[in-house]
Design a protein around this motif. Structure first.
Motif, mmCIF file in Angstrom:
data_model
loop_
_atom_site.group_PDB
_atom_site.id
_atom_site.type_symbol
_atom_site.label_atom_id
_atom_site.label_comp_id
_atom_site.label_asym_id
_atom_site.label_seq_id
_atom_site.Cartn_x
_atom_site.Cartn_y
_atom_site.Cartn_z
ATOM 1 N N TYR A 141 0.847 -1.215 0.000
ATOM 2 C CA TYR A 141 0.000 0.000 0.000
ATOM 3 C C TYR A 141 0.862 1.238 0.000
ATOM 4 C CZ TYR A 141 0.758 1.190 4.979
ATOM 5 O OH TYR A 141 1.296 1.569 6.173
ATOM 6 N N ASN A 142 0.214 2.366 -0.217
ATOM 7 C CA ASN A 142 0.872 3.659 -0.105
ATOM 8 C C ASN A 142 0.327 4.380 1.128
ATOM 9 O OD1 ASN A 142 0.834 3.958 -3.644
ATOM 10 N ND2 ASN A 142 2.679 3.818 -2.406
ATOM 11 N N ALA A 143 1.203 4.654 2.071
ATOM 12 C CA ALA A 143 0.772 5.288 3.315
ATOM 13 C C ALA A 143 0.380 6.743 3.088
ATOM 14 C CB ALA A 143 1.892 5.209 4.348
ATOM 15 N N TYR A 144 -0.713 7.139 3.741
ATOM 16 C CA TYR A 144 -1.306 8.490 3.673
ATOM 17 C C TYR A 144 -2.111 8.719 2.401
ATOM 18 C CZ TYR A 144 1.858 8.959 7.586
ATOM 19 O OH TYR A 144 2.529 8.735 8.766
ATOM 20 N N SER A 145 -2.462 7.622 1.699
ATOM 21 C CA SER A 145 -3.552 7.705 0.734
ATOM 22 C C SER A 145 -4.825 7.881 1.558
ATOM 23 C CB SER A 145 -3.638 6.410 -0.070
ATOM 24 O OG SER A 145 -4.957 6.251 -0.587
ATOM 25 N N PRO A 146 -5.800 8.651 1.063
ATOM 26 C CA PRO A 146 -7.073 8.715 1.795
ATOM 27 C C PRO A 146 -7.890 7.444 1.549
ATOM 28 C CG PRO A 146 -7.207 10.001 -0.216
ATOM 29 C CD PRO A 146 -5.794 9.488 -0.136
ATOM 30 N N ASP A 147 -8.897 7.220 2.378
ATOM 31 C CA ASP A 147 -9.891 6.185 2.082
ATOM 32 C C ASP A 147 -10.604 6.591 0.789
ATOM 33 O OD1 ASP A 147 -9.296 5.035 4.515
ATOM 34 O OD2 ASP A 147 -11.048 5.852 5.558
#
Ligand SMILES: [Zn+2]
Length: 755
Positions: A141-147
């Protein structure tokens, strides 16, 4: 020529070891007898680091996944603390509480024209014993992507840079309401969703193209070092370059337990649209289902498919949900108090957290850091007494975006501004050439260290090897300078690792160092970056790990023991002259480019080359960039060069009499020198990003890790904010004028300090 005089001065001051034996020269900032003693301690130090220990440190630290908040991250922190203590160092753990999202739901599926559900999974590999630690691994995953939950046609956007969208405009393709798929690299990953969102996209996929770090370059893992079809690059997409790195909820202050926190909504550094990294195994069916125009030649990769741009008919559904938890980060801080100048600090760090097992990133740098600390503690027992205070730091939470180091810097900002002389960073290490980057007031210093370190493979010094390799790869015009200039130019620092808070926020002179360049690698931020990979495909006998320990330890000691801090401003002034010319050229090139394009539009070039079967859109005519007044910078860099030479001359003449200078005078002189990097900052910060206070170095808003030198002026020109660029020229000139005055006052102190 101006440079010749400077070169001669340098030669009288410190004779490069490539000319004479290393031990004959007096170190800059040392009087001759203390230089001799220093060299003896340094060579004792360099005999200590042991590849067997480096290997064992790596095995231990990378034995399990150790991302922020995981059990083994904590376990590693305690283990590192125990080592520091076992070696007799005064060490403690400092904990901050930071926002660290982890994935709860990850769905990526193609819904039209055919169905495909992405695997989003890196399978265990039989011969790689840590690749099966499934329950401890963070998913890809990519951290600090929004929901987010979006379904839209797909568009291929090459690397997702601003210029790629200009090309899409020419093809008549908009990404408004679309999900884009971009290749990794050529910009920091967070720039891709940022630019996509600015163009109206509602989701972003980033894939690892085999041409960049897969089978096109070498055999894939586990038979070779490259990314296999399931390998995924995790990583942060926090928009740190336009806001600030560190905890998104506590910008500018330490994320201590009682810190005031923003709400998630108020934070400025989260990505604007949902974003997910994928493997080329998962990307291929999506890309293969695209139609529309063929991608421009240079956009195409090496998957066995025709690369179309879209939009559609491929339509994808992307659904992401995260646990928005506050997690602890544990920095381990060890202190060696200075014997004469305890209020002057030399700080050295490397992070210890990883995305997964992280043998290469970061443990190949953490392990040498520990070996340095062990070696220094042995010297202390033998009677070595560093003049200044030395601080060793193993940072946590670097991967999500420099959390541990930024929070520490923000929490200790006042004392660091007062005491910190130099910060030295590493972040991993590989096999090959010595790569130097940092503040240009340390260019001469780090060149000096590099002249004293043996390259494990060639037995020449690491400086010689780098020098000759630069000659081999130089453009013909640059070879002359390479052969004549005393020092190799060092790169300026952008961001992407833990020096950022020190340099960009507080103006502490910094270096970022490491060995590398000889081995291909395609395991960055995947589960396969582990002990098996590193011990099969990188510095397998840990001799470059030893070289790193030797290099950084020597640097730390040499900075900590010098009577006068070994900053030099001649190389610095030369660099400022170069930057001024570069900026003038950037503007001139921009003017030429717009003039040429306008003329081609008038001449009908775009009409003539238009293929009605493959329609394109002509670019619009543009106003030519105006003239900018660079005179304030041109004048001040001349002044700076004079001050720099005056200081260098004063130091070289006083060098043999340094021992007679009064302690109080030395203290004042060193305080001025420490202040020299602070003078390059401005309390108001850069336009629109006040956290970034350094006027000469910053990460680019649209390049991320890549540096923008003199960022206010450069980005003003690049982004066509010309009046702002002109104001920034004034601000930079003013800072350099103050720098010049400070250097003069330091020179004056030396001139008046003795006979
Ligand atoms: Zn790292």
């Amino acid at each position: 020529m101006r440079r010749c005089a400077a070169v001669l001065l340098v030669l009288t001051l410190v004779v490069p070891s490539s000319v004479f034996a290393a031990d004959e020269s007096t170190l800059v900032g040392y009087y001759p007898r203390s230089s001799q003693t220093e060299r003896e301690w340094e060579s004792k130090f360099r005999a200590i680091p042991d590849p067997a220990n480096l290997r064992e440190n790596m095995r231990r630290l990378s034995a399990h996944p150790h991302h922020v908040g995981s059990a083994y991250d904590k376990d590693n922190a305690e283990w590192i603390l125990a080592r520091f203590k076992e070696w007799g160092l005064d060490a403690h753990i400092e904990t901050f509480n930071v926002l660290f999202p982890t994935p709860k739901v990850r769905v990526l599926e193609m819904v039209e024209p055919t169905k495909y559900t992405a695997r989003l999974e890196e399978p265990a590999v039989a011969m790689d014993p840590t690749s099966n630690q499934k329950s401890e691994q963070l998913p890809t995953y990519n951290a600090y992507s929004p929901d987010g939950d979006v379904t839209a046609p797909l568009v291929f956007v090459n690397y997702g840079l601003p210029e790629d969208y200009e090309k899409l405009d020419r093809l008549g393709i908009s990404v408004k309401g679309a999900i884009v798929i971009a290749k990794y690299y050529h910009s920091w990953r967070g720039v891709k969703p940022k630019v996509a969102a600015e163009h109206g996209a509602i989701g972003c996929l980033i894939y690892s193209e085999p041409e960049d770090d897969g089978y096109t370059r070498d055999v894939v893992f586990p038979q070779g070092p490259m990314r296999n079809s399931d390998g995924v690059q995790r990583g942060s997409v926090m928009d740190f370059a336009s806001a600030s790195p560190g905890d998104p909820l506590t910008p500018g202050v330490g994320a201590t337990a009682d810190a005031k926190r923003l709400s998630l909504k108020e934070s400025k550094s989260l990505s604007k649209i949902p974003v997910l990294p994928i493997s080329y195994g998962d990307a291929q069916p999506l890309l293969a289902a695209l139609k529309g125009p063929m991608a421009p030649d240079e956009w195409r990769g090496t998957l066995p498919i025709p690369y179309h741009v879209g939009p559609g008919p491929a339509k994808v559904h992307l659904k992401l949900e995260f646990n928005w938890d506050i997690k602890p980060v544990n920095d381990i801080i060890a202190k060696i108090p200075g014997s004469i100048a305890p209020d002057e600090w030399i700080i050295r760090g490397n992070h210890h957290d990883a995305w997964v097992n992280g043998a290469e990133d970061p443990v190949s740098g953490t392990s040498p850091l520990l070996e340095e600390a062990r070696a220094l503690s042995l010297l202390l027992k033998q009677g070595w007494k560093p003049r200044r205070t030395i601080i060793y730091a193993a940072w946590d939470g670097e991967e999500p975006m420099l959390l541990g180091s930024t929070e520490w810097v923000e929490a200790h900002a006042d004392e660091l501004r007062q005491h910190a002389a130099v910060y030295i960073n590493t972040d991993g290490n590989d096999r090959g050439l010595f790569e130097m980057a940092g503040s240009h007031s340390l260019e001469q210093f780090i060149n000096g260290v590099a002249r004293d370190i043996d390259d494990p493979e060639t037995k020449m010094t690491v400086w010689q090897r780098q020098h000759l390799s630069q000659i081999a790869n130089a453009k013909p015009d640059d070879r002359k300078e390479l052969r004549q200039r005393a020092d190799l130019r060092i790169d300026a620092l952008g961001s992407g690792t833990d020096f950022t808070g020190f340099l960009d926020h507080l103006g502490i002179a910094s270096l970022n160092l490491g060995y590398g360049g000889e081995d291909e690698q395609g395991i960055y931020h995947s589960v396969y970056d582990d002990f098996y990979w590193y011990t099969h495909f990188s510095d397998t006998d840990f001799v470059y790990g030893r070289a790193l320990s030797q290099t950084i330890g020597t640097s730390v000691m040499r900075l900590a023991d010098a009577e006068v801090l070994p900053y030099d401003f001649v190389d610095f002034a030369d660099t400022m002259q170069k930057y001024t010319k570069d900026l003038e050229k950037l503007l001139a090139d921009k003017q030429d480019e717009i003039r040429e394009r306008n003329q081609e539009i008038d001449e009908g070039v775009f009409k003539a080359t238009f293929d009605p079967r493959r329609p394109t859109v002509a670019p619009p005519k543009e106003d030519v960039a105006p003239h900018l007044n660079f005179a304030p910078m041109e004048n001040v860099v001349e002044m700076l060069a004079r001050s720099a030479k005056r200081y260098q001359k004063a130091l070289s003449q006083r060098q043999s009499g340094l021992s007679e200078i009064q302690a109080e005078t030395l203290r004042t002189l060193n305080a001025k020198l420490i202040d020299s990097e602070r003078k390059l900052t401005n309390e108001d910060g850069l336009p629109r990003r006040p956290w970034y206070k350094h006027l000469l170095y910053a990460p680019g808003v649209y390049s991320g890790y890549g540096v923008k030198t003199v960022p206010g002026v450069r980005e003003g020109i690049e982004e066509k904010r010309y009046p702002e660029a002109e104001q920034e020229i004034e601000r930079v000139a003013k800072a350099l004028e103050q720098e010049s005055a400070l250097i003069d006052s330091a020179a004056q102190l030396l001139e008046q300090a003795g006979p």
